[in-house]
Design a protein around this motif. Structure first.
Motif, PDB file in Angstrom:
ATOM      1  N   LEU A  80       0.832  -1.204   0.000  1.00 51.43           N
ATOM      2  CA  LEU A  80       0.000   0.000   0.000  1.00 51.43           C
ATOM      3  C   LEU A  80       0.862   1.247   0.000  1.00 51.43           C
ATOM      4  CD1 LEU A  80      -2.713  -0.943   2.649  1.00 51.43           C
ATOM      5  CD2 LEU A  80      -2.849  -1.131   0.145  1.00 51.43           C
ATOM      6  N   TYR A  81       1.975   1.190   0.720  1.00 53.23           N
ATOM      7  CA  TYR A  81       2.914   2.313   0.773  1.00 53.23           C
ATOM      8  C   TYR A  81       4.318   1.728   0.747  1.00 53.23           C
ATOM      9  CZ  TYR A  81       4.732   6.926   1.878  1.00 53.23           C
ATOM     10  OH  TYR A  81       5.388   8.126   1.804  1.00 53.23           O
ATOM     11  N   TRP A 119      -4.029 -10.833  -4.534  1.00 53.07           N
ATOM     12  CA  TRP A 119      -4.318 -11.214  -3.151  1.00 53.07           C
ATOM     13  C   TRP A 119      -4.124  -9.979  -2.279  1.00 53.07           C
ATOM     14  CZ3 TRP A 119      -0.506 -14.645   0.076  1.00 53.07           C
ATOM     15  CH2 TRP A 119      -1.020 -14.837   1.369  1.00 53.07           C
ATOM     16  N   GLY A 120      -5.196  -9.468  -1.728  1.00 50.07           N
ATOM     17  CA  GLY A 120      -5.123  -8.370  -0.773  1.00 50.07           C
ATOM     18  C   GLY A 120      -4.764  -8.946   0.583  1.00 50.07           C
ATOM     19  N   ALA A 121      -3.671  -8.472   1.152  1.00 47.43           N
ATOM     20  CA  ALA A 121      -3.191  -9.045   2.418  1.00 47.43           C
ATOM     21  C   ALA A 121      -2.496  -7.978   3.251  1.00 47.43           C
ATOM     22  CB  ALA A 121      -2.251 -10.214   2.119  1.00 47.43           C
ATOM     23  N   VAL A 138      -4.348   2.811  -3.953  1.00 45.41           N
ATOM     24  CA  VAL A 138      -4.141   1.502  -4.588  1.00 45.41           C
ATOM     25  C   VAL A 138      -5.484   0.907  -4.998  1.00 45.41           C
ATOM     26  CG1 VAL A 138      -3.387  -0.886  -4.192  1.00 45.41           C
ATOM     27  CG2 VAL A 138      -1.898   1.020  -3.518  1.00 45.41           C
ATOM     28  N   LYS A 139      -6.464   0.959  -4.105  1.00 50.98           N
ATOM     29  CA  LYS A 139      -7.779   0.417  -4.445  1.00 50.98           C
ATOM     30  C   LYS A 139      -8.408   1.162  -5.621  1.00 50.98           C
ATOM     31  CE  LYS A 139     -10.574  -0.721  -1.041  1.00 50.98           C
ATOM     32  NZ  LYS A 139     -11.328  -0.664   0.234  1.00 50.98           N
ATOM     33  N   GLU A 177     -12.421 -15.125  -1.317  1.00 50.66           N
ATOM     34  CA  GLU A 177     -13.493 -14.144  -1.140  1.00 50.66           C
ATOM     35  C   GLU A 177     -12.993 -12.856  -1.796  1.00 50.66           C
ATOM     36  OE1 GLU A 177     -16.443 -14.754   0.238  1.00 50.66           O
ATOM     37  OE2 GLU A 177     -15.915 -16.790   0.836  1.00 50.66           O
ATOM     38  N   TYR A 178     -13.923 -12.021  -2.286  1.00 50.18           N
ATOM     39  CA  TYR A 178     -13.522 -10.804  -2.999  1.00 50.18           C
ATOM     40  C   TYR A 178     -13.961  -9.547  -2.265  1.00 50.18           C
ATOM     41  CZ  TYR A 178     -12.074 -13.738  -6.831  1.00 50.18           C
ATOM     42  OH  TYR A 178     -11.425 -14.675  -7.578  1.00 50.18           O
ATOM     43  N   LEU A 179     -13.073  -8.552  -2.260  1.00 49.20           N
ATOM     44  CA  LEU A 179     -13.389  -7.243  -1.684  1.00 49.20           C
ATOM     45  C   LEU A 179     -14.246  -6.450  -2.645  1.00 49.20           C
ATOM     46  CD1 LEU A 179     -10.046  -5.724  -0.292  1.00 49.20           C
ATOM     47  CD2 LEU A 179     -11.962  -6.615   1.008  1.00 49.20           C
ATOM     48  N   GLU A 180     -15.069  -5.606  -2.087  1.00 52.46           N
ATOM     49  CA  GLU A 180     -15.781  -4.609  -2.893  1.00 52.46           C
ATOM     50  C   GLU A 180     -14.850  -3.410  -3.006  1.00 52.46           C
ATOM     51  OE1 GLU A 180     -18.900  -4.657  -4.294  1.00 52.46           O
ATOM     52  OE2 GLU A 180     -19.056  -6.760  -3.712  1.00 52.46           O
ATOM     53  N   LEU A 181     -14.496  -3.041  -4.236  1.00 52.07           N
ATOM     54  CA  LEU A 181     -13.656  -1.863  -4.430  1.00 52.07           C
ATOM     55  C   LEU A 181     -14.546  -0.688  -4.721  1.00 52.07           C
ATOM     56  CD1 LEU A 181     -10.693  -3.294  -6.542  1.00 52.07           C
ATOM     57  CD2 LEU A 181     -10.808  -2.930  -4.091  1.00 52.07           C
TER      58      LEU A 181
END
Length: 181
Positions: A80-81, A119-121, A138-139, A177-181
């Motif tokens: 993310l940073y 993969w969001g982690a 990022v999102k 599982e998927y994130l809502e962006l």
């Protein structure tokens, strides 16, 4: 000359040493670290820590192990940073120029390699300014190029995908599982 292994660093598993490091020299930030492949596990974590060209850390080793379990032929880690810190609360002030380059490097890799999901982690941002701003940017970029973010297990109470070295639950890697962006 090989660097010394410490309590926070380890040798890479044989055959999983990185071949993509941006920037190539060790410094106070890192945009990308990974081993390229035709079908890599692409991961977005919080911020870089101790891993570098010759030495891994717990997070990177966990990502490599997940890539093996999923039969991926490579692994790539973005954040993310991009500022390095073993303790994210000790990072410097947010620098938009550094963030812009971070976004450019992530987007370039995803587009050039036709990556459609990551993969969001990143775990929780702990109200750290750089991580909050980084996550938003990022999102937004991922959404704008049509890349989905998946996670394993459950989200944190704050709604973030869990970090790779979390210990709260055992993951079933066959279930995304998927994130809502």
């Amino acid at each position: 000359m090989q660097e010394k292994v410490t309590k926070n660093t380890f040798l890479y598993p044989k055959g999983y040493e990185p071949d993509c490091i941006i920037p190539s020299e060790y410094c106070s930030f890192r945009f990308a670290l990974g081993k390229q492949g035709q079908n890599p596990l692409v991961d977005i974590c919080m911020n870089p820590s101790a891993a570098r060209e010759t030495l891994s850390d717990r997070t990177i080793n966990r990502i490599i192990n997940v890539s093996k379990e999923l039969c991926m032929d490579g692994w790539m880690v973005f954040n993310l940073y991009p500022e390095r810190a073993t303790d994210a609360t000790k990072m410097d002030v947010f620098q938009q120029e550094l963030m812009d380059r971070n976004i450019q490097e992530i987007e370039k890799y995803l587009v050039e390699n036709n990556i459609k999901e990551v993969w969001g982690a990143w775990g929780n941002d702990s109200n750290i300014d750089m991580l909050i701003k980084g996550k938003e940017q990022v999102k937004d970029m991922l959404s704008s190029i049509g890349v989905k973010v998946y996670y394993f297990g459950t989200l944190t109470k704050e709604g973030n995908p869990r970090h790779p070295i979390q210990r709260q639950e055992k993951w079933d890697l066959s279930k995304k599982e998927y994130l809502e962006l």
